[in-house]
Motif scaffolding. Structure first.
Motif, PDB file in Angstrom:
ATOM      1  N   ALA A   1      32.278  27.412  31.738  1.00 44.70           N
ATOM      2  CA  ALA A   1      32.172  26.298  30.788  1.00 44.70           C
ATOM      3  C   ALA A   1      31.131  25.284  31.263  1.00 44.70           C
ATOM      4  CB  ALA A   1      33.534  25.627  30.607  1.00 44.70           C
ATOM      5  N   THR A   2      31.118  25.009  32.560  1.00 45.18           N
ATOM      6  CA  THR A   2      30.136  24.075  33.119  1.00 45.18           C
ATOM      7  C   THR A   2      28.725  24.610  32.920  1.00 45.18           C
ATOM      8  OG1 THR A   2      31.751  23.331  34.756  1.00 45.18           O
ATOM      9  CG2 THR A   2      29.436  22.845  35.209  1.00 45.18           C
ATOM     10  N   ARG A   3      28.534  25.879  33.210  1.00 43.27           N
ATOM     11  CA  ARG A   3      27.193  26.481  33.031  1.00 43.27           C
ATOM     12  C   ARG A   3      26.755  26.429  31.570  1.00 43.27           C
ATOM     13  NH1 ARG A   3      28.789  30.918  37.092  1.00 43.27           N
ATOM     14  NH2 ARG A   3      27.800  30.157  38.986  1.00 43.27           N
ATOM     15  N   LEU A   4      27.694  26.709  30.677  1.00 38.48           N
ATOM     16  CA  LEU A   4      27.355  26.673  29.251  1.00 38.48           C
ATOM     17  C   LEU A   4      27.030  25.249  28.797  1.00 38.48           C
ATOM     18  CD1 LEU A   4      30.028  29.173  27.896  1.00 38.48           C
ATOM     19  CD2 LEU A   4      27.553  29.556  28.090  1.00 38.48           C
ATOM     20  N   LEU A   5      27.812  24.273  29.248  1.00 38.95           N
ATOM     21  CA  LEU A   5      27.542  22.876  28.894  1.00 38.95           C
ATOM     22  C   LEU A   5      26.147  22.473  29.345  1.00 38.95           C
ATOM     23  CD1 LEU A   5      30.929  21.146  29.806  1.00 38.95           C
ATOM     24  CD2 LEU A   5      29.906  21.299  27.521  1.00 38.95           C
ATOM     25  N   PHE A   6      25.823  22.777  30.604  1.00 46.02           N
ATOM     26  CA  PHE A   6      24.532  22.342  31.113  1.00 46.02           C
ATOM     27  C   PHE A   6      23.393  23.253  30.689  1.00 46.02           C
ATOM     28  CE2 PHE A   6      27.271  19.462  33.170  1.00 46.02           C
ATOM     29  CZ  PHE A   6      26.535  18.295  33.083  1.00 46.02           C
ATOM     30  N   GLY A   7      23.714  24.460  30.271  1.00 45.65           N
ATOM     31  CA  GLY A   7      22.687  25.289  29.636  1.00 45.65           C
ATOM     32  C   GLY A   7      22.227  24.627  28.345  1.00 45.65           C
ATOM     33  N   MET A   8      23.203  24.082  27.595  1.00 50.98           N
ATOM     34  CA  MET A   8      22.876  23.385  26.353  1.00 50.98           C
ATOM     35  C   MET A   8      22.077  22.111  26.658  1.00 50.98           C
ATOM     36  SD  MET A   8      25.346  21.921  23.318  1.00 50.98           S
ATOM     37  CE  MET A   8      26.284  23.415  23.224  1.00 50.98           C
ATOM     38  N   VAL A   9      22.562  21.320  27.606  1.00 44.99           N
ATOM     39  CA  VAL A   9      21.858  20.078  27.956  1.00 44.99           C
ATOM     40  C   VAL A   9      20.454  20.388  28.450  1.00 44.99           C
ATOM     41  CG1 VAL A   9      21.812  18.110  29.549  1.00 44.99           C
ATOM     42  CG2 VAL A   9      23.960  18.751  28.436  1.00 44.99           C
ATOM     43  N   ASN A  10      20.340  21.328  29.383  1.00 41.69           N
ATOM     44  CA  ASN A  10      19.037  21.626  29.985  1.00 41.69           C
ATOM     45  C   ASN A  10      18.041  22.217  28.995  1.00 41.69           C
ATOM     46  OD1 ASN A  10      20.081  20.662  32.383  1.00 41.69           O
ATOM     47  ND2 ASN A  10      20.471  22.689  33.233  1.00 41.69           N
ATOM     48  N   SER A  11      18.547  22.887  27.961  1.00 34.96           N
ATOM     49  CA  SER A  11      17.635  23.466  26.967  1.00 34.96           C
ATOM     50  C   SER A  11      16.868  22.391  26.205  1.00 34.96           C
ATOM     51  CB  SER A  11      18.396  24.358  25.985  1.00 34.96           C
ATOM     52  OG  SER A  11      19.156  23.576  25.069  1.00 34.96           O
ATOM     53  N   ILE A  12      17.380  21.171  26.211  1.00 29.69           N
ATOM     54  CA  ILE A  12      16.686  20.066  25.535  1.00 29.69           C
ATOM     55  C   ILE A  12      15.273  19.913  26.088  1.00 29.69           C
ATOM     56  CG2 ILE A  12      16.690  17.565  25.156  1.00 29.69           C
ATOM     57  CD1 ILE A  12      19.805  17.728  25.297  1.00 29.69           C
ATOM     58  N   ALA A  13      15.107  20.190  27.377  1.00 30.92           N
ATOM     59  CA  ALA A  13      13.790  20.056  28.016  1.00 30.92           C
ATOM     60  C   ALA A  13      12.753  20.986  27.395  1.00 30.92           C
ATOM     61  CB  ALA A  13      13.892  20.331  29.517  1.00 30.92           C
ATOM     62  N   GLU A  14      13.208  22.050  26.767  1.00 32.04           N
ATOM     63  CA  GLU A  14      12.271  23.018  26.190  1.00 32.04           C
ATOM     64  C   GLU A  14      11.725  22.591  24.831  1.00 32.04           C
ATOM     65  OE1 GLU A  14      11.108  25.485  27.981  1.00 32.04           O
ATOM     66  OE2 GLU A  14      12.436  24.751  29.570  1.00 32.04           O
ATOM     67  N   TRP A  15      12.422  21.721  24.133  1.00 33.85           N
ATOM     68  CA  TRP A  15      11.972  21.394  22.773  1.00 33.85           C
ATOM     69  C   TRP A  15      11.868  19.914  22.478  1.00 33.85           C
ATOM     70  CZ3 TRP A  15      15.582  18.507  20.259  1.00 33.85           C
ATOM     71  CH2 TRP A  15      16.910  18.646  20.666  1.00 33.85           C
ATOM     72  N   TYR A  16      12.524  19.059  23.229  1.00 36.96           N
ATOM     73  CA  TYR A  16      12.520  17.628  22.911  1.00 36.96           C
ATOM     74  C   TYR A  16      11.189  17.004  23.314  1.00 36.96           C
ATOM     75  CZ  TYR A  16      13.878  12.719  22.727  1.00 36.96           C
ATOM     76  OH  TYR A  16      13.946  11.391  22.432  1.00 36.96           O
ATOM     77  N   ARG A  17      10.499  16.384  22.363  1.00 33.60           N
ATOM     78  CA  ARG A  17       9.215  15.733  22.620  1.00 33.60           C
ATOM     79  C   ARG A  17       9.206  14.380  21.923  1.00 33.60           C
ATOM     80  NH1 ARG A  17       9.721  18.909  25.707  1.00 33.60           N
ATOM     81  NH2 ARG A  17       8.474  20.700  26.270  1.00 33.60           N
ATOM     82  N   PRO A  18       9.592  13.317  22.626  1.00 36.29           N
ATOM     83  CA  PRO A  18       9.681  11.997  21.984  1.00 36.29           C
ATOM     84  C   PRO A  18       8.345  11.514  21.430  1.00 36.29           C
ATOM     85  CG  PRO A  18       9.852  11.798  24.366  1.00 36.29           C
ATOM     86  CD  PRO A  18       9.889  13.264  24.043  1.00 36.29           C
ATOM     87  N   GLU A  19       7.247  11.907  22.058  1.00 30.92           N
ATOM     88  CA  GLU A  19       5.935  11.435  21.596  1.00 30.92           C
ATOM     89  C   GLU A  19       5.539  12.033  20.254  1.00 30.92           C
ATOM     90  OE1 GLU A  19       5.182  15.175  23.941  1.00 30.92           O
ATOM     91  OE2 GLU A  19       6.425  13.401  24.233  1.00 30.92           O
ATOM     92  N   ARG A  20       6.201  13.086  19.829  1.00 31.23           N
ATOM     93  CA  ARG A  20       5.901  13.694  18.534  1.00 31.23           C
ATOM     94  C   ARG A  20       6.692  13.048  17.408  1.00 31.23           C
ATOM     95  NH1 ARG A  20       6.244  19.886  20.407  1.00 31.23           N
ATOM     96  NH2 ARG A  20       4.514  19.847  21.849  1.00 31.23           N
TER      97      ARG A  20
END
Length: 195
Positions: free
Chosen positions: A153-172
């Motif tokens: 469950a911990t790995r899945l939670l942080f897999g979701m959180v960490n995936s944000i780094a792949e697509w989140y771009r505040p400057e866009r």
């Protein structure tokens, strides 16, 4: 071709340039020459601020880890029912990732090839272990499903959180702001985990 002379570099601004280059080229693919070129200063000027590339990596990773470990010391992460504390840690982890996106991205890409990278992986495991303890406590309290292994469950939670780094771009100027993304992570994850 002469590089433009810049006398305004500080360790912090040099770190920001290094993080940008590490994320673009990868740590292993970055040389001191690449860093000097990106900063518009000589390699010797860089050595005036740091001992080398690995020191810059350690500083970048430390900034990301300090942000994450700092969450665990915040009162809402230490007080109350475990499930509420866990939701808070997940939400704040998403916020820290988005706030310090370049630094956390460097942390997420380490592979253990240097002493600094091995240290970073050990610290990440320590963070994950502390969160897994919260998951276990929430399961014991009857607030989270007992049929999902707490470490998974911990790995899945942080897999979701960490995936944000792949697509989140505040400057866009993306459709979702930081708070909206953090809310969505918590709602999505805990809808499946809560009893």
């Amino acid at each position: 071709m002469a590089m433009p002379k810049r006398d305004t570099y500080t360790p912090e601004t040099l770190l920001a340039v290094a993080v940008e280059v590490f994320n673009e080229r990868g740590y292993d693919g970055t040389s001191m020459e690449h860093l000097a070129h990106a900063a518009g200063i000589s390699k010797s000027s860089i050595y005036h601020h740091v001992r080398g590339k690995e020191e810059l990596l350690r500083r970048a990773i430390s900034r990301a880890l300090d942000g994450l470990f700092g969450i665990l010391d915040e009162p809402p992460a230490r007080e109350g029912r475990a499930v509420g504390r866990l939701e808070y840690v997940v939400r704040r982890s998403a916020e820290v990732l988005m706030r310090d996106l370049p630094y956390v991205t460097v942390l997420l890409r380490v592979r253990g090839n240097t002493d600094t990278e091995r240290w970073a992986l050990e610290r990440r495991r320590e963070f994950d272990h502390r969160v897994a303890e919260l998951v276990k406590r929430a399961v014991a309290d009857g607030d989270l499903r007992a049929d999902v292994d707490p470490r998974l469950a911990t790995r899945l939670l942080f897999g979701m959180v960490n995936s944000i780094a792949e697509w989140y771009r505040p400057e866009r100027g993306g459709a979702a702001g930081c708070e909206e993304v953090a809310d969505a992570v918590v709602v999505t994850a805990f809808a499946g985990l809560r009893t």
